[in-house]
Every structure is written in structure tokens, then in C-alpha cells.
Design an enzyme around this catalytic site. Structure first.
Site, PDB file in Angstrom:
ATOM      1  CE  LYS A   9      23.831 -95.877  26.126  1.00 32.07           C
ATOM      2  NZ  LYS A   9      22.714 -95.252  26.801  1.00 32.07           N
ATOM      3  CB  CYS A  64      11.440 -70.086  50.273  1.00 31.16           C
ATOM      4  SG  CYS A  64      10.994 -69.601  51.948  1.00 31.16           S
ATOM      5  CB  CYS A  66       9.574 -71.400  56.686  1.00 28.50           C
ATOM      6  SG  CYS A  66       9.413 -70.634  55.065  1.00 28.50           S
ATOM      7  CB  CYS A 110      13.105 -69.677  55.214  1.00 27.76           C
ATOM      8  SG  CYS A 110      13.140 -71.423  54.825  1.00 27.76           S
ATOM      9  CB  CYS A 142       8.887 -72.787  52.016  1.00 28.63           C
ATOM     10  SG  CYS A 142      10.461 -73.299  52.729  1.00 28.63           S
ATOM     11  CE1 TYR A 202      21.241 -90.447  14.408  1.00 30.41           C
ATOM     12  CE2 TYR A 202      20.176 -92.446  13.623  1.00 30.41           C
ATOM     13  CZ  TYR A 202      20.225 -91.379  14.490  1.00 30.41           C
ATOM     14  OH  TYR A 202      19.262 -91.227  15.445  1.00 30.41           O
ATOM     15  CE  LYS A 236      22.373 -94.778  21.917  1.00 29.50           C
ATOM     16  NZ  LYS A 236      21.825 -93.595  22.549  1.00 29.50           N
ATOM     17  CG  ASP A 254      24.192 -87.515  25.014  1.00 32.38           C
ATOM     18  OD1 ASP A 254      23.036 -87.958  24.893  1.00 32.38           O
ATOM     19  OD2 ASP A 254      24.676 -87.164  26.099  1.00 32.38           O
ATOM     20  CB  ALA A 259      36.941 -60.452   3.707  1.00 33.37           C
ATOM     21  CD  GLU A 298      20.717 -88.242  18.288  1.00 32.68           C
ATOM     22  OE1 GLU A 298      19.935 -88.888  17.548  1.00 32.68           O
ATOM     23  OE2 GLU A 298      20.746 -88.361  19.529  1.00 32.68           O
ATOM     24  CD  GLU A 308      26.176 -95.238  12.569  1.00 26.02           C
ATOM     25  OE1 GLU A 308      25.201 -94.511  12.742  1.00 26.02           O
ATOM     26  OE2 GLU A 308      26.443 -95.796  11.478  1.00 26.02           O
ATOM     27  CG  LEU A 348      19.811 -97.859  18.984  1.00 26.88           C
ATOM     28  CD1 LEU A 348      21.095 -97.045  19.069  1.00 26.88           C
ATOM     29  CD2 LEU A 348      19.986 -99.007  18.005  1.00 26.88           C
TER      30      LEU A 348
HETATM   31  S1  IVH Z   1      20.326 -95.795  15.030  1.00 24.35           S
HETATM   32  C1  IVH Z   1      16.841 -98.264  14.212  1.00 24.35           C
HETATM   33  N1  IVH Z   1      22.559 -94.462  15.148  1.00 24.35           N
HETATM   34  O1  IVH Z   1      20.218 -93.106  20.057  1.00 24.35           O
HETATM   35  C2  IVH Z   1      18.019 -97.409  14.399  1.00 24.35           C
HETATM   36  N2  IVH Z   1      20.867 -93.953  16.722  1.00 24.35           N
HETATM   37  O2  IVH Z   1      19.150 -94.944  22.108  1.00 24.35           O
HETATM   38  C3  IVH Z   1      18.030 -96.816  15.758  1.00 24.35           C
HETATM   39  N3  IVH Z   1      21.475 -92.166  18.277  1.00 24.35           N
HETATM   40  O3  IVH Z   1      16.878 -92.444  19.505  1.00 24.35           O
HETATM   41  C4  IVH Z   1      18.823 -95.627  15.867  1.00 24.35           C
HETATM   42  N4  IVH Z   1      23.477 -91.794  17.470  1.00 24.35           N
HETATM   43  O4  IVH Z   1      18.496 -90.632  18.782  1.00 24.35           O
HETATM   44  C5  IVH Z   1      21.346 -94.634  15.688  1.00 24.35           C
HETATM   45  N5  IVH Z   1      24.612 -93.365  15.128  1.00 24.35           N
HETATM   46  C6  IVH Z   1      23.385 -93.526  15.656  1.00 24.35           C
HETATM   47  C7  IVH Z   1      22.925 -92.768  16.737  1.00 24.35           C
HETATM   48  C8  IVH Z   1      21.654 -93.020  17.257  1.00 24.35           C
HETATM   49  C9  IVH Z   1      22.597 -91.438  18.377  1.00 24.35           C
HETATM   50  C10 IVH Z   1      20.315 -92.017  19.182  1.00 24.35           C
HETATM   51  C11 IVH Z   1      18.999 -91.915  18.513  1.00 24.35           C
HETATM   52  C12 IVH Z   1      18.121 -92.944  19.202  1.00 24.35           C
HETATM   53  C13 IVH Z   1      18.884 -93.264  20.426  1.00 24.35           C
HETATM   54  C14 IVH Z   1      18.597 -94.688  20.851  1.00 24.35           C
END
Ligand code: IVH
Length: 691
Positions: free
Chosen positions: A332, A444, A429, A449, A426, A240, A122, A124, A38, A188, A120, A87
Site C-alpha cells: 500500500k 432526537c 437536550c 433541541c 439526546c 485467487y 488486492k 477491496d 434475445a 474475494e 496481483e 496479510l
Molecule cells: S492472499 C495467505 N490475495 O486481503 C494469503 N488476499 O489483508 C492471504 N485480499 O483477507 C490472502 N485481494 O480478503 C490475497 N489477491 C489477493 C487479495 C487478498 C484481496 C484480501 C483478503 C484478505 C485481506 C488481507
């Protein structure tokens, strides 16, 4: 004597903007609000009012302008100040050690010991590139091809966590940092899993398009031409990397410092970052092995972890190969995702006639299972992600669900890949396919069908509808192919003597199937109505509708007006029912069910409006997430006891059933003095409070 000089409108506006920015930052970025809703609203509204009174003081950087509104015809191209690299992947400890060995080989001996790493998440989501000039956000772009992206500034301006001015004004007495003359940041864009689910749920309720996953949703929201729509999407971002920095007092020497600097300026930087020295490399690898635990704790999706060499001088020295920097790697586990070739895209006809594309894949093992097919959702999904036949694609398999194609890996293309187009007829059919305006699905529309009929029968006999034991997809296919089933009613009129002679239908099996079909005839008519597969009429709606009419023939005669008068039935549902029963073949179908002895009446005990039921004449609104019930369950619970559930709070509402994260409905109920209860109070045996 001191004389209080009242601030000029200009001063007041500037000070309000600074406070609003500060509090928004605490709320959205730091997740540590210092004001109640508020109090914050009061500040925000005062600013809005003053800005309206003084249009000459308008500023594009004001925190009040996050509502978007600019509609682009197309996106302008933006040249990135440096290539937006991608990457390379590492799939386990061994790959990590190989990576480190290569770094060491490429650095002079005295530098090797100075190596340090930052780990750090990654994220998505999707890469975005943010340009700031003299402390103002001036431009934002997509990655594009890595050299040139698209200008999506108006959309990014609506993202609440993105500061439009930096540094975000500090109010705690800390000396103000001078903003850099120029800075380009890579980040990102993403949406949290909870926001994604909530959005999809509400889209589903409205019969609107849903998205396959948070990443796809973020992608769609980022590239909307109408930024006022982006403004209503729950986009967030993480910063990042600093791609370019000019006009600062002290140059940054490490990635670690860069992250800290971004944070000081007020950009959102993830907390889950750790730094390791080279002699802690084993610890680093052990830490990576736990990334699944980290993922489970975070509110957003992760695509692995990223390990980066900390020193910017080392990064420079190590350089890159192709599109991948040598100084960074994506970790990964490879457990749930795998890359493979997309050999072909075929389409499948569903029960509604919707034609969905499916991926034919080069078989690949994911988490111990060989996958050779995956879903591709719809035409737009393939187009939005630019998936081409022949592409190497990333496949994800999570639990028992159908594997899906996450995205193509365009960097692996050789030029032979072919864009895909939805067939015009389709495949089963030959009927010309139709894509209704504003819809993502292609249909379709041939009711005869055979493929569509098989899927219709499968749904009709399935769990959510008539639930016939011993009747599944196999039987649906066999009986349709054998010409026993031409419409759904034929399920109750099978040629048993012929079937008895078919392979695999021994006496026992036949008896079971016959018993299952007989039992299905006696189920309340809501099941039959569900099984018809009428658009927008799932099991919940079917029950609500059947509770309002004594039997199916009466419902069949109802018009849009009386149908929409039923609580929980909107005009869309009403129209869909009326359209369905307006067709002669559908009415004949219901007659045929009746002739075959299928029950036409509903479940009498649960008719809403019965004055003896405990919640008779009470109106409820449901909001937030309940501890054990879904909203549909809570609704069914209330309705089974004679109560009504409506969508919005008004003076006529008796109870607001509120769960966690209740929003504006809660505030409104408080304002109107509506009784607020939780799930426990709803289900308490002693009855509702005050009743
Ligand atoms: S660094 C040169 N850091 O992953 C540096 N990328 O597979 C390259 N991504 O296109 C990227 N988290 O969109 C970096 N902590 C992170 C990330 C990151 C996600 C993505 C980014 C890149 C993709 C590469």
C-alpha cells in the site's frame, strides 16, 4: 438412411443447461458474449419451460436457480480446511526490499535464485471460501475468525460469476478436463463501483438505506438471511487461492499455475496478474509504484497490491508468523489510508434530528493532513463492522470529503476494547432518542433541541435553499445560542441593534448580512420550501411541487390525493408534505414568513403544462447514463419546457431519452415503438425529431 432421433427431455435439458452455463460464463466472467440478449433469453426461457414441465428433472445446479429464495434463520458454522490467513503490509519500496531479504535469509542458497513472485490486485471486498466436490459447488463460507466461518451457500449461489459446476462446459472442441474430486478456493466477493453507485442512487430515490462504500455494500449483501434479496444485489467475485486440492492428475507447483487452473475451470480470475523472477525484483518494485494508475483503470476498488512467492514449495517452507504468511505481503502507498486508535465515539445531532456517531481519533497524518475525527455513518455501520472503542481502525481520506472509518483491525485487539452502544437520550437536550422501525437512523424528536435548530438554520440559509450570503454555520450557532432564533422565520427578524454591538459585526459586515437576508426574501417559494427541510422534499421535488400550485398557502391546503397526482410526486412525498403542514406550529411558521415579507409564490415562467412551451403535452422517460446531464438535470430541463417525466415506459410515452447502459426500458421502448432520442436530440435547437 439416418433416422433423426429427437432428444429426450432429459437430454434437451442437459444440453440447454450446458449452453446457458457456457454463455453466462462468456457474458459475466469473460466479458465476451457470443449471443445477443434475445437469443440468450430464448435459450434460458426454453430451459425454464422444460424444467417447469418436468419437475422430476430439477437440479440445484441448474443455471435457472440463481434467484435465491432460501431464508435462513441464522448462519451455520463452517470449519475451514486450512486457516484463512491475513496479510502483513508494506508501505513502500524499502519495505519491499526488507521483505525480500527476509525470504532469502529463510531459504537455502540454492533455492534463493529460484525465487519468483506473482503480483496481483488486492481486491477491496470480503474473503469467501468456496468448496467444490466432484465438479459441483457445494458450500460457501465467510472468513469468520479465520478458523470457522459462516455458511452463506444460498447467497453465493446467486452470484452470477460463480460457476455452480466446474469445469464450465467447453463447446469449442477442447477435451473436457476432469473436475478435481475436492477443491476449496479462496476468493474475494465485491461489487463494482458503477453497480454500487447505481444501487445507492436508486435506494436514495426510494428513500431506502444507502451504503457507505462498495465493500460495505458487498458485506451487507453477502450476509443477508433472505437469499432472494442477495440475488438482486450485483455481487461478483474473484478467485485467487487454492486452499485444498484433491484428486487431480497433475499436482500444481506454483501460484501462477493455480490461477491458470482456476481460470480453466471457469472461475473468475483477474487478468491483472504479473510474474517476476527474483532478478527482476527492481522491476517488480517499479511496477508496484504504478498501482494507483492501475486502480484508476479498473471498474472495482483496489486496496493495494499483493505480492506472493510463486512456488508452492517455497510458500510451504516459509510458513507464517501469527496470522500473516511470510510468503505474501500487501503493498500500500499509505497515501490515503492510515491506521490509528479509536479513542471514543461521540454523537452529533443533525438538522433532521438524526443522531450520527463520529469517531474521535488519536491524531494521524494522512496525505499531509492531520486527521482526528471521522464519520461512522450510523449504528448499523458500527455493529456490522464490529467497531469497538479502543480498536485500531483503518481511516480513509479521499479528497476533501470527511474522512471515514473503513474498518477495525481486530488482529490488534488486546481485550480492553469496548463495544459501543447508541445513547438512549439526546446528548444536547436530553430527549429520549427514537429509531423508527426499518430505518438505520436514530432521531432526537425534540423540535426545540438547540443543536437541531442550529443545523436547521444552517441548511435553511445554505446554498441549496435560501442561499444567504454571509450567513453560515458560525452565524447559525451564534444567533441560536444568543436566543435570537427560535424558529426558521426568526432569520428574517433579527435584532440588528443588539447584533451591531456584538464583536465581529462591524458596519460593513452587518450591511452585507442584512442585504443578503433581504435578497433571500424575494427568491421563488421553492427555495423556502426546500429550506424547511421536509422529509423527501429536496430542491428538485420542491420545484416540481411549487410548479403545481400558485403559492405556498395553497400548497399547504392540498391533500395527499391532489399532491400524488403531480407527476414526480409519489405517495411518500405527498404524505410527508401533508404530515408536515398538518402540524399547527408549521402552519404558523408559514404565516410568520408571510408576515415578515418572504415571497410565497413560485417561478411563474416555468409552470409545467403551459401549452406554449416547446415540450408541452409530451411525456418522457429517462434511462441509462447521459453524456453530460445527470438524470435530475435532464428532468429539470424537460419540465422547464413544459414536458412530463415519468418512471416507466408505456404506450403513452412520447420519447425515451436513453444514455449509455440503458437496460430494460430501452428494450420496452423498442417493443412499443416509442421514439428513442439521445441527449443531443433533446437539446437540439431544431426541436425534437418528428415534432
Ligand atoms: S492472499 C495467505 N490475495 O486481503 C494469503 N488476499 O489483508 C492471504 N485480499 O483477507 C490472502 N485481494 O480478503 C490475497 N489477491 C489477493 C487479495 C487478498 C484481496 C484480501 C483478503 C484478505 C485481506 C488481507
Amino acid at each position: 438412411m439416418t433416422i433423426e432421433v429427437p432428444p429426450t427431455p432429459h437430454e434437451r435439458i442437459e444440453s440447454l443447461r450446458a449452453s446457458v452455463r457456457y454463455h453466462q460464463h462468456r457474458y459475466y466472467v469473460l466479458d465476451d458474449p457470443a449471443l445477443g440478449d434475445a437469443e440468450f433469453d430464448a435459450l434460458f426461457r426454453e430451459l425454464q419451460r422444460l424444467e417447469a414441465e418436468h419437475p422430476e428433472l430439477a437440479s440445484p445446479d441448474s443455471p435457472t436457480v440463481r434467484v435465491g429464495g432460501l431464508i435462513a434463520e441464522r448462519f451455520e458454522k463452517v470449519q475451514h480446511p486450512a486457516p484463512i490467513l491475513s496479510l502483513a503490509n508494506a508501505f513502500g519500496p524499502e519495505d519491499m526490499h526488507t521483505w525480500r531479504e527476509r525470504l532469502r535469509r529463510l531459504l537455502p542458497e540454492d533455492e534463493q535464485a529460484k525465487l519468483a513472485y506473482v503480483v496481483e490486485p488486492k481486491f477491496d471486498g470480503l474473503t469467501i471460501v468456496l468448496h467444490f466436490e466432484n465438479g459441483r459447488f457445494v458450500l460457501g463460507a465467510t472468513r469468520g475468525d479465520g478458523e470457522v466461518g459462516e455458511n452463506i451457500t444460498p447467497n453465493l449461489r446467486t452470484v452470477r460469476v460463480l460457476p455452480l459446476t466446474i469445469p464450465v462446459v467447453a463447446q469449442n472442441g477442447v477435451d473436457k478436463i476432469r473436475p478435481p474430486a475436492r477443491m476449496v478456493v479462496r476468493g474475494e466477493a465485491y461489487v463494482t463501483v458503477a453497480d454500487f453507485d447505481a444501487f445507492n442512487r436508486s435506494q436514495e430515490e426510494e428513500g431506502e438505506r444507502t451504503y457507505a462504500n462498495p465493500r460495505n455494500f458487498a458485506a451487507g449483501s453477502l450476509r443477508l438471511l433472505d437469499s432472494s434479496i442477495s440475488a438482486r444485489r450485483p455481487l461478483r467475485l474473484w478467485a485467487y487461492q487454492i486452499l485444498l486440492l484433491e484428486g487431480v492428475d497433475d499436482p500444481l507447483l506454483t501460484h501462477w499455475e493455480s490461477l491458470a487452473y482456476l481460470k480453466t475451470l471457469g472461475l473468475p480470475v483477474a487478468d491483472q496478474v504479473r510474474r517476476f523472477s527474483d532478478d527482476q525484483f527492481d522491476e517488480l518494485v517499479a511496477y508496484l509504484a504504478q498501482w494507483h494508475d492501475l486502480r484508476a483503470r479498473l471498474p472495482y476498488e483496489l486496496d493495494g497490491m499483493v505480492v506472493k512467492v510463486d512456488s508452492l514449495a517455497h510458500q510451504e517452507r516459509l510458513g507464517f508468523t501469527g496470522k500473516d504468511p511470510r510468503w505474501a505481503v500487501a503493498y500500500k502507498t499509505g497515501g490515503e489510508e492510515a491506521a490509528t486508535k479509536l479513542l471514543d465515539i461521540t454523537v452529533k445531532v443533525g438538522r433532521t434530528g438524526a443522531v450520527t456517531p463520529n469517531a474521535v481519533l488519536e491524531p494521524v497524518a494522512i496525505g499531509g493532513v492531520t486527521v482526528s475525527a471521522a464519520t461512522l455513518h450510523n449504528e448499523d455501520y458500527i455493529r456490522d463492522l464490529d467497531i469497538r472503542v479502543g480498536d485500531t481502525v483503518l481511516i480513509k481520506r479521499a479528497g476533501d470529503v470527511i474522512p471515514k472509518v473503513l474498518r477495525p483491525l481486530p488482529e490488534l485487539r488486546n481485550g480492553s476494547e469496548q463495544p459501543w452502544q447508541m445513547p438512549t437520550v439526546c446528548p444536547v437536550c436530553g430527549q429520549v432518542l427514537v429509531r423508527p422501525e426499518g430505518e438505520v437512523a436514530t432521531y432526537c424528536v425534540n423540535n426545540a433541541c438547540p443543536e437541531q435548530l442550529m443545523r436547521k438554520v444552517e441548511y435553511f440559509v445554505g446554498k441549496g435553499a435560501l442561499d444567504i450570503v454571509g450567513f453560515g454555520a458560525r452565524q447559525a450557532e451564534l444567533f441560536v445560542e444568543s436566543g435570537f432564533i427560535h424558529d426558521l422565520a426568526d432569520v428574517f427578524d433579527l435584532p440588528w441593534e443588539t447584533i451591531a454591538e456584538m464583536e465581529g459585526y462591524g458596519e460593513k459586515r452587518l450591511e452585507n448580512l442584512q442585504a443578503g437576508i433581504e435578497a433571500a426574501k424575494t427568491r421563488p417559494a421553492a427555495r423556502l420550501l426546500t429550506g424547511l427541510g421536509i422529509r423527501f422534499v429536496g430542491s428538485v421535488v420542491a420545484e416540481i411541487v411549487m410548479a403545481a400550485y400558485p403559492d405556498l398557502p395553497t400548497l399547504m391546503a392540498a391533500d395527499v390525493e391532489s399532491l400524488s397526482a403531480i407527476e414526480g410526486v409519489g405517495p411518500k412525498i405527498a404524505a410527508s408534505l401533508v404530515d408536515f403542514f398538518a402540524l399547527e406550529p408549521n402552519r404558523l411558521l408559514i404565516d410568520k414568513f408571510a408576515r415578515l415579507g418572504v415571497r410565497m409564490t413560485g417561478d411563474e415562467q416555468l409552470v409545467a403544462g403551459d401549452a406554449n412551451l416547446p415540450f408541452a403535452e409530451l411525456t418522457f422517460v429517462i434511462t441509462g447514463t447521459l453524456p453530460t446531464m445527470s438524470r435530475d438535470e435532464a428532468k429539470a430541463y424537460i419540465e422547464a419546457r413544459g414536458g412530463k417525466v415519468t418512471g416507466s415506459v408505456s404506450a403513452k410515452t412520447d420519447f425515451l431519452l436513453a444514455g449509455e447502459k440503458a437496460g430494460s426500458k430501452l428494450a420496452k421502448a423498442q417493443k412499443l415503438g416509442v421514439a428513442i432520442i439521445d441527449e443531443d436530440a433533446l437539446t437540439a435547437e431544431a426541436g425534437l425529431p418528428g415534432k
